[in-house]
Scaffold this active site. Structure first.
Site, PDB file in Angstrom:
ATOM      1  N   GLY A 143       5.173  25.273  13.476  1.00  0.00           N
ATOM      2  CA  GLY A 143       4.204  26.230  12.956  1.00  0.00           C
ATOM      3  C   GLY A 143       2.940  26.242  13.786  1.00  0.00           C
ATOM      4  O   GLY A 143       2.668  25.328  14.565  1.00  0.00           O
ATOM      5  N   VAL A 186       1.623  22.754  14.313  1.00  0.00           N
ATOM      6  CA  VAL A 186       2.290  21.780  13.454  1.00  0.00           C
ATOM      7  C   VAL A 186       3.645  21.446  14.064  1.00  0.00           C
ATOM      8  O   VAL A 186       4.408  22.342  14.439  1.00  0.00           O
ATOM      9  CB  VAL A 186       2.480  22.320  12.029  1.00  0.00           C
ATOM     10  CG1 VAL A 186       3.064  21.238  11.142  1.00  0.00           C
ATOM     11  CG2 VAL A 186       1.164  22.810  11.468  1.00  0.00           C
ATOM     12  N   GLU A 204       3.124  14.425   5.101  1.00  0.00           N
ATOM     13  CA  GLU A 204       4.429  14.557   4.474  1.00  0.00           C
ATOM     14  C   GLU A 204       5.133  15.804   5.025  1.00  0.00           C
ATOM     15  O   GLU A 204       4.526  16.870   5.137  1.00  0.00           O
ATOM     16  CB  GLU A 204       4.196  14.715   2.967  1.00  0.00           C
ATOM     17  CG  GLU A 204       5.416  14.725   2.116  1.00  0.00           C
ATOM     18  CD  GLU A 204       5.037  14.956   0.645  1.00  0.00           C
ATOM     19  OE1 GLU A 204       3.833  14.941   0.319  1.00  0.00           O
ATOM     20  OE2 GLU A 204       5.958  15.156  -0.152  1.00  0.00           O
ATOM     21  N   TYR A 205       6.394  15.654   5.357  1.00  0.00           N
ATOM     22  CA  TYR A 205       7.166  16.804   5.812  1.00  0.00           C
ATOM     23  C   TYR A 205       7.895  17.380   4.612  1.00  0.00           C
ATOM     24  O   TYR A 205       8.720  16.720   3.989  1.00  0.00           O
ATOM     25  CB  TYR A 205       8.154  16.376   6.900  1.00  0.00           C
ATOM     26  CG  TYR A 205       9.031  17.511   7.382  1.00  0.00           C
ATOM     27  CD1 TYR A 205      10.413  17.414   7.340  1.00  0.00           C
ATOM     28  CD2 TYR A 205       8.467  18.677   7.876  1.00  0.00           C
ATOM     29  CE1 TYR A 205      11.223  18.447   7.786  1.00  0.00           C
ATOM     30  CE2 TYR A 205       9.258  19.715   8.311  1.00  0.00           C
ATOM     31  CZ  TYR A 205      10.641  19.603   8.262  1.00  0.00           C
ATOM     32  OH  TYR A 205      11.423  20.627   8.688  1.00  0.00           O
ATOM     33  N   VAL A 206       7.537  18.589   4.273  1.00  0.00           N
ATOM     34  CA  VAL A 206       8.133  19.216   3.097  1.00  0.00           C
ATOM     35  C   VAL A 206       9.112  20.281   3.564  1.00  0.00           C
ATOM     36  O   VAL A 206       8.744  21.198   4.303  1.00  0.00           O
ATOM     37  CB  VAL A 206       7.052  19.873   2.219  1.00  0.00           C
ATOM     38  CG1 VAL A 206       7.679  20.471   0.973  1.00  0.00           C
ATOM     39  CG2 VAL A 206       5.992  18.864   1.849  1.00  0.00           C
ATOM     40  N   ASP A 260      -9.636  26.455   0.649  1.00  0.00           N
ATOM     41  CA  ASP A 260      -8.768  27.390   1.359  1.00  0.00           C
ATOM     42  C   ASP A 260      -7.451  27.552   0.614  1.00  0.00           C
ATOM     43  O   ASP A 260      -6.377  27.511   1.203  1.00  0.00           O
ATOM     44  CB  ASP A 260      -8.544  26.896   2.793  1.00  0.00           C
ATOM     45  CG  ASP A 260      -7.935  27.979   3.679  1.00  0.00           C
ATOM     46  OD1 ASP A 260      -7.317  27.634   4.708  1.00  0.00           O
ATOM     47  OD2 ASP A 260      -8.052  29.172   3.341  1.00  0.00           O
ATOM     48  N   ASN A 300      -0.835  28.129   1.855  1.00  0.00           N
ATOM     49  CA  ASN A 300      -1.044  26.695   1.632  1.00  0.00           C
ATOM     50  C   ASN A 300      -0.319  26.175   0.402  1.00  0.00           C
ATOM     51  O   ASN A 300      -0.489  25.027   0.022  1.00  0.00           O
ATOM     52  CB  ASN A 300      -2.541  26.398   1.506  1.00  0.00           C
ATOM     53  CG  ASN A 300      -3.192  26.229   2.867  1.00  0.00           C
ATOM     54  OD1 ASN A 300      -2.492  25.975   3.851  1.00  0.00           O
ATOM     55  ND2 ASN A 300      -4.495  26.373   2.932  1.00  0.00           N
ATOM     56  N   GLY A 302      -1.164  27.378  13.172  1.00  0.00           N
ATOM     57  CA  GLY A 302      -2.157  27.908  12.234  1.00  0.00           C
ATOM     58  C   GLY A 302      -3.409  28.327  12.963  1.00  0.00           C
ATOM     59  O   GLY A 302      -3.416  28.488  14.177  1.00  0.00           O
TER      60      GLY A 302
END
Lengths: 257, 770
Positions: free
Chosen positions: B20, B27, B91-93, B136, B141, B22
């Site tokens: 990702g 990311v 944390e990887y979600v 934010d 998010n 942003g």
């Protein structure tokens, strides 16, 4: 009475643009630190410096304060025509020779005027920040003030509102006294004992100014633009009989200009 | 770092691939070699990494966020510096963010949106309690993991950004791209607290349900202005099917004034849960408090309608009529009032946060906790000051920190226009009352069976249940109590029996039960009228009919196929039993094509009236004070311009009465700058500043010694307040020190501030005093 002087400025190690401006002419000295991260900050400080550099000699504190009012109007006027300058402003700290053995100083914002007088260093100006107000009100300690979240939040600046409130001082020009006008990029990076030491032992005002700025932008520091103007009242202090023991003759906080 | 080759941070985090990008960071999916788990690593763009003050705040906020440990918050594991930039390990979600979800599946049902918002509120509650404002909150998010867990990402980072510089909108706008989710206070760069996040969550909720955010425009600035000035169109007016209670929740979140929103995320969550429970509970009531509890909580006696308090999750079930139930102190908002339109609807049930606490600056805890201004200067050296309040008393700590340091100038801009929102809330209460009634009945029924005494046991004190049928309830109550049983009434209307007669009892007479057992009594309540049908009638007739039947009438307008002015809906529906004094909400059609109230600002009165009359409105006028609009000029209309309405509606032209009167604050004893903020905050200006000599070194230097006009006088806004400030004059004395008596003469001055000036100050921000 003669004033010797020297000045130095540096963009610092982290900033791309130097938004500090200074003026050093034989009778008037100033530091202006532009407020805001956009171009406007430098522009506001530049307007201040330009006006002060070209102004006629001032002969009283009142005239000096009126001059700050002129700067204030000029910045507001410029912002009217250029939206990029909206709400940009500058700090302004000025020292001027106003006749015989008299000096006048004025300040808006958090640039500082120090005096090395009879060997001791003191800050003459009062920072116009929220944290300084809280400290003077006894709500936070001096140690807390330097860490305070609002330590950079100015309560006054030049070019922000139609009327600017200026702190003014009448000072005795005592031979041997060294004055330092500096932006917060210097006062934040060099502890006061070091400032005192450099002012005390430097060969002359130019030497002092450049050493102070070098110190402010040393590796690991230099987070902001740093500017110093050092002014020395020529003459031997021992031979100067004028009103011993007095540096600050009068302090007029918040004079409207 | 490049996408090719294996970049390893801290010898531990192996970046696998970019997942990702942003506004401020890339990311990466990474592997944590130490713990052999997948993590996400966010790598700051260099332009941020090169700003030391930003990095410092980033570090601090990352640290604070790392301390948040909550299932609904994306966890922060680590952070560090590598290769000239900074990174955060989190944390990887595995899941999708709500922006993606909305894009691919379209808008959500109200229930689903409320569930998500409720989880977000829980996350916010945890963060706010830890003193962290997200700043934010947006669709992007909020992540729903593949196993259904809702998670909020990027706590703390926005804070670091926002504090990056003193300037606000342009900067944040350019970094974050959009002001879609800005709260009004954010748009104005005012101090924020958790309620700002609640506003943003309101925008999210709105967008999830409506499919688009409440405000959009071509530029961020224009959007921000709308957040400050415009009211959101209620989703129901946009043709979205939405339960009124949920709509009221959304509109409450979108209140411009933070004080009108939920005070805490918990309160929002409670209402969302209540909405969710309400939507589903009619068929399946939630678990109830135990019999004993209810018996204990029951009022000691009293015939007639009783406000039987039920505890726990059944807060919605109120008495069907009679006095309002006790407001639920935890929420106060929509929970327990049995009467719509009372103050308790709009007023939070918990104490309002004071002006200082509202500033939402967690780090100033000790300051924020202090009482309002009015105290004297901090030291005892001010005895000569005329009229300085509290002078000479108390140690410095007792100085009352003025709220002005933190609170922005707030000009009330005719904000009583929350009219429609009030209507929405009123409607909500009606819905809740109706739900409550239904629910109550189902409970009552349940009681009859559920509280049946167990079959005769061997315990010593068994009591014969007496026959109380036909008795007046008061007598039945007394009789049962006298032998150790606990009567519990429920009420039934239209029984044909005299009011307050016991018409059923359970257990029946003759049964032997334990002492202390509840005996359920059904009590006749006499005749209750039913709501007359008004659907299809015009608005005026419908209102007359309902009013003459004793009901309050709440009118909601909405576009519909029906002719404008025709009632297209009523709630409760016709023939529903409803006690007089309760409210009936009717929906009046604004017609198939909507008319919008014209913008009359800047027009003369006669022009404005003519415009309105030409467009078929009835015209009224009203006067309100205004600081921004000159006296006699048009402020706006009510309903405001741009509002969709029906032709024939009465539109009030609001004419400025000039500036409102404001009370002059007491600024005596304050430092000039503080006093100036106080004066400006009150809507006044500092007038002539004169000086009065004081002792050199006194704390009165720079303080306001006197003021004209005096405190508490009511004057019009912008009135100048003249002040007298303490100065050191050249003619005073012959030993003059610098201000504050700091060392001048001695070498001791060298130590002044030693070790205190090394702060990481890197920038100057303009004050917010303007």
């Amino acid at each position: 009475m003669r004033l010797d002087y020297g000045a130095a400025t540096h963009v610092g190690l982290r900033r791309r643009e130097n938004q500090d401006r200074h003026v050093a002419r034989s009778d008037l000295f100033a530091v202006a630190d532009g407020v805001g991260s956009h171009r406007g900050g430098g522009t506001a400080a530049g307007i201040a410096a330009e006006i002060l550099a070209e102004a006629e000699r001032v002969e009283s504190l009142d005239q000096l304060i009126a001059l700050v009012g002129t700067v204030n109007e000029a910045i507001l006027e410029a912002a009217k025509d250029d939206p990029r300058l909206f709400e940009t402003s500058t700090t302004l700290c000025v020292l001027a020779h106003v006749g015989r053995s008299r000096l006048a100083a004025c300040n808006v914002g958090d640039s500082r005027l120090y005096a090395l007088y009879r060997g001791g260093l003191s800050q003459v100006s009062v920072d116009h920040t929220i944290s300084e107000n809280l400290r003077r009100d006894g709500i936070i300690s001096a140690a807390e003030a330097v860490e305070h979240v609002d330590r950079h939040t100015l309560t006054r600046a030049v070019g922000l509102e139609p009327r600017v409130y200026v702190d003014g001082w009448e000072l005795a020009a005592v031979g041997g006294t060294r004055f330092l006008l500096c932006s917060d990029g210097l006062s934040n990076e060099v502890p006061e004992p070091e400032i005192a030491e450099i002012l005390r032992f430097a060969d002359d005002p130019s030497d002092a100014a450049s050493r102070l700025v070098q110190r402010a932008v040393r590796p690991g520091r230099g987070r902001d633009n740093a500017t110093a103007v050092v002014v020395e009242v020529a003459g031997d202090p021992e031979l100067d009989p004028s009103r011993p023991g007095q540096l600050v003759l009068g302090f007029h906080p918040a004079v409207a200009a | 770092m490049s996408d090719e080759g294996l970049t390893v941070f801290n010898g531990r985090y192996e970046l696998l691939r970019r997942i990702g990008r942003g506004g401020m960071a890339d990311v990466y999916l990474a592997r944590d070699a130490s713990l052999d788990r997948q993590v996400a690593v966010k790598v700051l763009f260099p332009e941020f990494a090169n700003d030391p003050s930003f990095v410092e705040r980033f570090r601090r906020e990352a640290k604070a966020a790392a301390n948040l440990n909550h299932p609904n918050i994306v966890g922060i594991y680590d952070w560090g510096q590598e290769q000239g930039t900074y990174y955060i390990v989190m944390e990887y979600v595995v899941g999708r963010n709500m922006a993606d979800v909305l894009r691919s599946t379209g808008r959500l049902s109200g229930d689903r949106a409320a569930e998500i918002a409720s989880d977000v509120a829980e996350a916010l509650s945890s963060a706010h309690n830890a003193g962290l404002v997200h700043r934010d909150i947006k669709l992007g998010n909020i992540i729903v993991s593949d196993d259904g867990q809702v998670k909020v990402a990027d706590f703390g980072i926005a804070t670091a950004l926002a504090r990056r510089t003193g300037d606000n909108l342009t900067h944040i706008g350019s970094v974050m791209g959009t002001a879609t989710y800005f709260s009004p206070e954010q748009a104005q760069d005012k101090a924020l607290d958790g309620r700002s996040d609640l506003y943003s969550l309101g925008v999210v909720l709105y967008e999830l349900i409506v499919g688009k955010p409440p405000f959009s425009a071509e530029t961020s600035t224009a959007v921000a202005v709308k957040h400050v000035q415009e009211r959101p169109l209620p989703p129901s007016l946009l043709g979205v099917g939405i339960v009124e209670s949920l709509e009221a929740i959304i509109l409450k979140l979108l209140a411009k004034n933070p004080a009108k929103r939920y005070p805490r995320a918990d309160d929002l969550r409670a209402d969302l849960q209540r909405y969710l429970a309400g939507a589903h509970s009619i068929g399946a009531p939630p678990a109830r408090a135990g019999t004993a509890d209810r018996a204990a909580a029951r009022p000691s006696a009293a015939p007639g309608p009783t406000s039987t308090p039920r505890t726990g999750s059944v807060a919605m079930s109120g008495p069907r009529s009679g006095p309002a139930a006790t407001p639920d102190p935890r929420t106060g908002s929509v929970a327990a009032s049995g009467r719509p339109r009372t103050g308790s609807v709009a007023t939070p049930g918990r104490p309002r946060a004071g002006p200082v606490a509202m500033s939402g600056r967690p780090r100033t805890g000790p300051v924020a906790a202090a009482p309002p201004p009015g105290g004297g200067p901090p030291t005892g050296s001010t005895a000569q000051v005329p009229a300085a309040p509290g002078s000479g008393q108390g140690p410095p700590q007792q100085f009352v920190p003025p709220a002005y340091y933190y609170e922005e100038v707030h000009r009330s801009d005719g904000w009583k226009r929350a009219l429609l929102m009030m209507l929405g809330l009123g409607a909500l209460v009606v819905v809740l009352v109706v739900l409550g009634v239904t629910f109550y009945e189902s409970l009552g029924l349940d009681d009859d069976n559920g509280t049946d005494a167990p079959a005769a046991s061997e315990s010593v004190a068994l009591i014969d249940v007496p026959d109380v049928l036909g008795l007046n309830y008061a007598d039945a109550d007394a009789q049962l109590r006298s032998i150790g049983l606990v009567p519990e009434p429920s009420y039934q209307v239209n029984t044909g029996q005299p009011e307050n007669t016991v018409i059923a009892q359970s257990p029946p007479a003759g049964q032997r039960i334990d002492e202390g057992t509840t005996v359920a009594l059904t009590v006749s309540q006499g005749e209750t009228p039913t709501v007359p049908p008004v659907r299809g009638r015009n608005r005026v007739d419908a209102t007359d009919i309902l009013r003459s039947a004793g009901y309050e009438v709440i009118v909601i307008e909405g576009a519909s196929q029906a002719e404008a002015g025709i009632v297209v809906g009523q709630e409760p529906s016709s023939n529903t039993e409803l006690a007089p004094g309760e409210a009936v909400t009717i929906t009046v059609s604004t017609g198939p094509g909507q008319i919008f109230v014209p913008d009359l600002r800047g027009q003369t009165l006669s022009q404005a009236f003519q415009t309105l009359i030409e467009q078929g409105f009835r015209v009224g006028e009203r006067r309100e004070p205004s600081t921004t609009v000159e006296e006699g000029q048009i402020i706006d209309t009510d309903p405001p311009h741009g509002w969709p309405v029906s032709s024939g509606l009465e539109v009030f032209v609001i004419i400025s009465d000039g500036p409102p009167l404001v009370a002059i604050p007491d600024v005596q004893g304050l430092l000039f700058d503080t006093g100036k903020l106080a004066v400006e905050r009150a809507g006044l200006v500092v007038g002539i500043v004169t000086f009065e000599p004081v002792e050199p070194g006194s704390t009165d230097v720079g303080r306001i010694l006197a003021q004209t006009p005096p405190p508490n006088l009511e004057v019009s806004a912008e009135t100048p307040v003249d002040v007298v400030v303490g100065e050191v004059s050249e003619t005073e004395g012959d030993q003059v020190d610098p201000p504050e008596g700091e060392d001048t003469e001695t070498g001791g001055g060298d130590q002044t501030g030693a070790g205190e000036t090394g702060a990481d100050q890197t920038e100057s921000d303009p004050g917010n005093s303007g």
